[in-house]
Structure formats: C-alpha cells, structure tokens
Design an enzyme around this catalytic site. Structure first.
Site: not given
Ligand code: ATP
Ligand code: MG
Length: 139
Positions: A116, A10, A113, A127, A50
């Site tokens: 992904h 990212k 973070n 994806e 997303y």
């Molecule tokens: P990714 O899909 O990016 O691999 P993930 O599957 O661990 O991460 P998801 O629940 O799919 O997490 O959320 C997608 C992304 O949205 C997260 O990686 C993070 O960057 C962001 N995100 C998720 N929850 C929050 C939150 N509560 N506050 C801020 N950002 C969030």
């Molecule tokens: Mg995810």
C-alpha cells in the site's frame, strides 16, 4: 519537496518472506525508510484504515486479507515521496503494473497486491498518524 508517505507491506508479501526484497526496491528508488514496524492489524484498524472503501464490493475481502497475517507499516521519506512511491508500487491491478515495479515483480492478485502507498500528502499525514508517533520516525 521532501515528503513522507505511509507504506504497508501486505500479508501476501510477509508470508512469502519478501520484506527485504521489497525494501531493496524502495531504497534503490531513492526513498528512505525512516520508520518501520511489523504488526498484526486488528479488524478495527483495518476497517478504519480502508474506511473510504466501505461501500465497495471488495471491502469485506480486503479487511479479511489485511488481518490474515503480519504487515510491515513504514514511513518513507524523499523528494515527492507520495507520487514517487506510487510509481515504484505500480498499478493497483498487478496485471497492469509496469516492469520493475513492486506489484509487477511480487503481487499475487488484485487483493494480494503486496504493498500500500498513500495517495496524497494529506492522506499520508492521516495514515502515518494511525500507526506512528513522531518519536517513532527518525529522519
Ligand atoms: P492501496 O490503497 O492499497 O495503496 P491503491 O490505492 O492502488 O492501493 P485502492 O483503490 O485504494 O488501490 O484500493 C485499495 C486496495 O483494495 C487495493 O490495493 C487492492 O488490494 C484492493 N482492491 C481495490 N480494487 C479491487 C478490486 N476491484 N478487486 C479486489 N481488490 C481490490
Ligand atoms: Mg489507495
């Protein structure tokens, strides 16, 4: 079973020149980087990618962030690659990420973070097809 997953390094990580360090963690975990491209995601691409989070309160911030700088999209291949890479990334909230995981080592914040990874083999196929054709993936 040999599997493929989509990884994205990212913008928070590309901005800090962490592509190589993150790739080292990926490769040391036994995953092979079989496709890789550095791109600037368009707003439409980020919103589609997303789409599942469209109704979440963090959606706007997430799309803004994902389009704020270059990302590196990758196809990772290996035994159980989808769940293996989720382990290597660590918890979504970096505050909860286990020692040695990419997010514990490098993440800046919940949104920033660093990486992904697909969350199921079905989503991985979908994806990967958003960013790669078969000809771009060399196993
Ligand atoms: P990714 O899909 O990016 O691999 P993930 O599957 O661990 O991460 P998801 O629940 O799919 O997490 O959320 C997608 C992304 O949205 C997260 O990686 C993070 O960057 C962001 N995100 C998720 N929850 C929050 C939150 N509560 N506050 C801020 N950002 C969030
Ligand atoms: Mg995810």
């Amino acid at each position: 079973m040999t599997e493929r997953t989509l990884s994205i390094i990212k913008p928070d990580a590309t901005r800090r020149n962490l592509t190589g360090k993150i790739n080292a963690v990926i490769e040391e975990a036994g995953l092979r980087i079989v496709g890789q491209r550095r791109i600037r995601m368009s707003r439409a691409q980020a919103e589609a990618f997303y789409g599942i989070h469209k109704e979440k309160p963090f959606f706007g911030e997430l799309v803004e962030f994902m389009t704020s700088g270059p990302v590196v999209v990758q196809v990772l291949e290996g035994e159980g690659a989808v769940s293996r890479y989720r382990e290597v990334m660590g918890a979504t909230n970096p505050a909860n990420a286990a020692p040695g995981t990419i997010r514990q080592l490098y993440a800046e914040s919940f949104t920033g973070n660093s990486v992904h990874g697909s969350d199921s083999p079905e989503n991985a196929r979908d994806e990967i097809s958003q960013f790669f054709t078969e000809a771009d993936i060399v196993g």
